[in-house]
Design a protein around this motif. Structure first.
Motif, PDB file in Angstrom:
ATOM      1  N   LEU A 264       4.332   5.693  -5.416  1.00 34.27           N
ATOM      2  CA  LEU A 264       4.446   5.682  -6.877  1.00 34.27           C
ATOM      3  C   LEU A 264       3.352   6.541  -7.502  1.00 34.27           C
ATOM      4  CD1 LEU A 264       5.263   1.908  -7.490  1.00 34.27           C
ATOM      5  CD2 LEU A 264       6.832   3.845  -7.738  1.00 34.27           C
ATOM      6  N   ALA A 265       2.137   6.421  -6.997  1.00 34.83           N
ATOM      7  CA  ALA A 265       1.027   7.213  -7.523  1.00 34.83           C
ATOM      8  C   ALA A 265       1.252   8.701  -7.269  1.00 34.83           C
ATOM      9  CB  ALA A 265      -0.290   6.759  -6.907  1.00 34.83           C
ATOM     10  N   TYR A 266       1.768   9.042  -6.089  1.00 35.97           N
ATOM     11  CA  TYR A 266       2.026  10.445  -5.764  1.00 35.97           C
ATOM     12  C   TYR A 266       2.954  11.068  -6.804  1.00 35.97           C
ATOM     13  CZ  TYR A 266       3.669  14.651  -3.482  1.00 35.97           C
ATOM     14  OH  TYR A 266       3.989  15.965  -3.227  1.00 35.97           O
ATOM     15  N   PHE A 267       3.999  10.383  -7.162  1.00 33.39           N
ATOM     16  CA  PHE A 267       4.966  10.958  -8.097  1.00 33.39           C
ATOM     17  C   PHE A 267       4.565  10.793  -9.553  1.00 33.39           C
ATOM     18  CE2 PHE A 267       7.564  10.958  -4.297  1.00 33.39           C
ATOM     19  CZ  PHE A 267       8.165  12.186  -4.397  1.00 33.39           C
TER      20      PHE A 267
ATOM     21  N   LYS B 156       0.835  -1.211   0.000  1.00 39.52           N
ATOM     22  CA  LYS B 156       0.000   0.000   0.000  1.00 39.52           C
ATOM     23  C   LYS B 156       0.868   1.260   0.000  1.00 39.52           C
ATOM     24  CE  LYS B 156      -4.420  -1.023   2.134  1.00 39.52           C
ATOM     25  NZ  LYS B 156      -5.294  -0.767   3.274  1.00 39.52           N
ATOM     26  N   CYS B 157       1.900   1.260   0.846  1.00 42.81           N
ATOM     27  CA  CYS B 157       2.764   2.441   0.962  1.00 42.81           C
ATOM     28  C   CYS B 157       3.522   2.707  -0.332  1.00 42.81           C
ATOM     29  CB  CYS B 157       3.753   2.272   2.117  1.00 42.81           C
ATOM     30  SG  CYS B 157       2.967   2.258   3.741  1.00 42.81           S
ATOM     31  N   VAL B 158       4.059   1.650  -0.940  1.00 44.68           N
ATOM     32  CA  VAL B 158       4.805   1.809  -2.191  1.00 44.68           C
ATOM     33  C   VAL B 158       3.855   2.245  -3.303  1.00 44.68           C
ATOM     34  CG1 VAL B 158       6.107   0.574  -3.975  1.00 44.68           C
ATOM     35  CG2 VAL B 158       6.684   0.257  -1.555  1.00 44.68           C
ATOM     36  N   GLU B 159       2.696   1.622  -3.374  1.00 45.45           N
ATOM     37  CA  GLU B 159       1.691   1.999  -4.378  1.00 45.45           C
ATOM     38  C   GLU B 159       1.311   3.477  -4.236  1.00 45.45           C
ATOM     39  OE1 GLU B 159      -2.949   0.808  -5.339  1.00 45.45           O
ATOM     40  OE2 GLU B 159      -1.658  -0.680  -4.383  1.00 45.45           O
TER      41      GLU B 159
ATOM     42  N   LEU C 239       7.313  11.411   8.569  1.00 40.44           N
ATOM     43  CA  LEU C 239       6.591  10.892   7.410  1.00 40.44           C
ATOM     44  C   LEU C 239       6.386  11.971   6.344  1.00 40.44           C
ATOM     45  CD1 LEU C 239       3.894   8.796   9.333  1.00 40.44           C
ATOM     46  CD2 LEU C 239       6.102   8.018   8.444  1.00 40.44           C
ATOM     47  N   PRO C 240       7.501  12.600   5.877  1.00 36.91           N
ATOM     48  CA  PRO C 240       7.321  13.637   4.858  1.00 36.91           C
ATOM     49  C   PRO C 240       6.604  13.075   3.631  1.00 36.91           C
ATOM     50  CG  PRO C 240       9.610  12.935   4.942  1.00 36.91           C
ATOM     51  CD  PRO C 240       8.901  12.277   6.097  1.00 36.91           C
ATOM     52  N   ILE C 241       5.943  13.913   2.935  1.00 33.23           N
ATOM     53  CA  ILE C 241       5.102  13.655   1.769  1.00 33.23           C
ATOM     54  C   ILE C 241       3.757  13.093   2.231  1.00 33.23           C
ATOM     55  CG2 ILE C 241       4.842  12.567  -0.503  1.00 33.23           C
ATOM     56  CD1 ILE C 241       7.939  12.576  -0.666  1.00 33.23           C
ATOM     57  N   VAL C 242       3.727  12.033   3.042  1.00 38.37           N
ATOM     58  CA  VAL C 242       2.466  11.495   3.546  1.00 38.37           C
ATOM     59  C   VAL C 242       1.835  12.499   4.508  1.00 38.37           C
ATOM     60  CG1 VAL C 242       1.401   9.674   4.944  1.00 38.37           C
ATOM     61  CG2 VAL C 242       3.100   9.082   3.202  1.00 38.37           C
ATOM     62  N   ILE C 243       2.606  12.989   5.468  1.00 35.13           N
ATOM     63  CA  ILE C 243       2.199  14.144   6.274  1.00 35.13           C
ATOM     64  C   ILE C 243       2.904  15.311   5.591  1.00 35.13           C
ATOM     65  CG2 ILE C 243       2.282  15.302   8.510  1.00 35.13           C
ATOM     66  CD1 ILE C 243       2.290  12.508   9.800  1.00 35.13           C
ATOM     67  N   PRO C 244       2.170  16.055   4.771  1.00 36.51           N
ATOM     68  CA  PRO C 244       2.778  16.964   3.793  1.00 36.51           C
ATOM     69  C   PRO C 244       3.319  18.279   4.370  1.00 36.51           C
ATOM     70  CG  PRO C 244       0.405  17.088   3.664  1.00 36.51           C
ATOM     71  CD  PRO C 244       0.714  16.030   4.682  1.00 36.51           C
ATOM     72  N   CYS C 245       4.380  18.172   5.160  1.00 35.44           N
ATOM     73  CA  CYS C 245       4.963  19.366   5.780  1.00 35.44           C
ATOM     74  C   CYS C 245       5.507  20.356   4.738  1.00 35.44           C
ATOM     75  CB  CYS C 245       6.038  18.970   6.788  1.00 35.44           C
ATOM     76  SG  CYS C 245       7.337  17.921   6.127  1.00 35.44           S
ATOM     77  N   HIS C 246       5.740  19.887   3.513  1.00 39.32           N
ATOM     78  CA  HIS C 246       6.208  20.795   2.461  1.00 39.32           C
ATOM     79  C   HIS C 246       5.142  21.832   2.093  1.00 39.32           C
ATOM     80  CE1 HIS C 246       4.210  17.442   0.385  1.00 39.32           C
ATOM     81  NE2 HIS C 246       3.859  18.343  -0.521  1.00 39.32           N
TER      82      HIS C 246
ATOM     83  N   PRO D  23      -4.715   5.814  -6.008  1.00 36.30           N
ATOM     84  CA  PRO D  23      -5.693   4.801  -5.615  1.00 36.30           C
ATOM     85  C   PRO D  23      -6.065   4.848  -4.137  1.00 36.30           C
ATOM     86  CG  PRO D  23      -3.520   3.838  -5.791  1.00 36.30           C
ATOM     87  CD  PRO D  23      -3.405   5.277  -6.252  1.00 36.30           C
ATOM     88  N   LEU D  24      -5.228   5.465  -3.327  1.00 38.11           N
ATOM     89  CA  LEU D  24      -5.454   5.478  -1.889  1.00 38.11           C
ATOM     90  C   LEU D  24      -5.338   6.880  -1.329  1.00 38.11           C
ATOM     91  CD1 LEU D  24      -2.991   2.603  -0.909  1.00 38.11           C
ATOM     92  CD2 LEU D  24      -5.460   2.420  -0.974  1.00 38.11           C
ATOM     93  N   ASN D  25      -6.132   7.165  -0.333  1.00 39.08           N
ATOM     94  CA  ASN D  25      -5.974   8.378   0.447  1.00 39.08           C
ATOM     95  C   ASN D  25      -4.900   8.084   1.492  1.00 39.08           C
ATOM     96  OD1 ASN D  25      -6.456  10.258   2.684  1.00 39.08           O
ATOM     97  ND2 ASN D  25      -8.279  10.828   1.509  1.00 39.08           N
ATOM     98  N   ALA D  26      -4.134   9.077   1.892  1.00 36.93           N
ATOM     99  CA  ALA D  26      -3.083   8.859   2.892  1.00 36.93           C
ATOM    100  C   ALA D  26      -3.643   8.253   4.173  1.00 36.93           C
ATOM    101  CB  ALA D  26      -2.361  10.168   3.202  1.00 36.93           C
TER     102      ALA D  26
END
Length: 172
Positions: free
Chosen positions: A63-66, A57-60, A134-141, A73-76
């Motif tokens: 990959l989808a994010y980028f 799930k995490c890799v999928e 958890l950068p990107i997943v917790i979008p601190c950017h 396919p998934l919400n964080a």
């Protein structure tokens, strides 16, 4: 064993993303330098089917994010995220950021503090962003200075990466 650490790596345009799970829970994402330029987003470490379902799930998701945020396919929130202390201001900041500030949007440290229930706690928000494992997943950017400036980013390549992520989200 349930307490084993599982890792996977994904090569993306900003470097190499190392995803780490402990006991099936996502506990660390690290952005690392990669050799050369990445044109196509790809997994680096072997067969996808050999990964546990939570890691798949995490890799999928990564990959989808980028590749295409709009067709993720998934919400964080569907990832195997750690349980955060509901009484903790840091947890409230992470939850608010993840749920309220969507891809391509930004928010100031001060405005995020207010949304999380503590006006004038912009510095505390900055500290929470710095401790985000958890950068990107917790979008601190997505958190920027009040004047629109980028502020800081503690992942690999600092503000270059932060700016890239914001532009990537806005272009999708």
């Amino acid at each position: 064993m349930d307490d084993e650490i599982e890792m996977a790596e994904v090569l993306v345009p900003i470097g190499k993303i190392r995803i780490q799970l402990s006991a099936g829970i996502l506990n660390k994402i690290k952005i690392l330098p990669a050799q050369g330029k990445c044109v196509k987003v790809a997994r680096l470490d072997g067969d996808f089917k050999q990964l546990s379902p939570p890691m798949q799930k995490c890799v999928e998701w990564m990959l989808a994010y980028f590749n295409n945020i709009k067709q993720m396919p998934l919400n964080a929130s569907e990832l195997p995220l750690p349980a955060f202390d509901e009484d903790s201001f840091t947890s409230k900041v992470y939850k608010t950021l993840t749920e309220e500030i969507g891809p391509g949007k930004t928010i100031s440290y001060g405005d995020l503090a207010s949304l999380a229930g503590r006006d004038r706690a912009a510095r505390a928000v900055g500290s929470a962003m710095k401790r985000n494992d958890l950068p990107i997943v917790i979008p601190c950017h997505r958190v920027v200075k009040n004047d629109g400036g980028l502020g800081n980013y503690s992942s690999y390549n600092g503000c270059i990466t932060k700016e890239w992520l914001i532009k990537h989200e806005q272009s999708c």
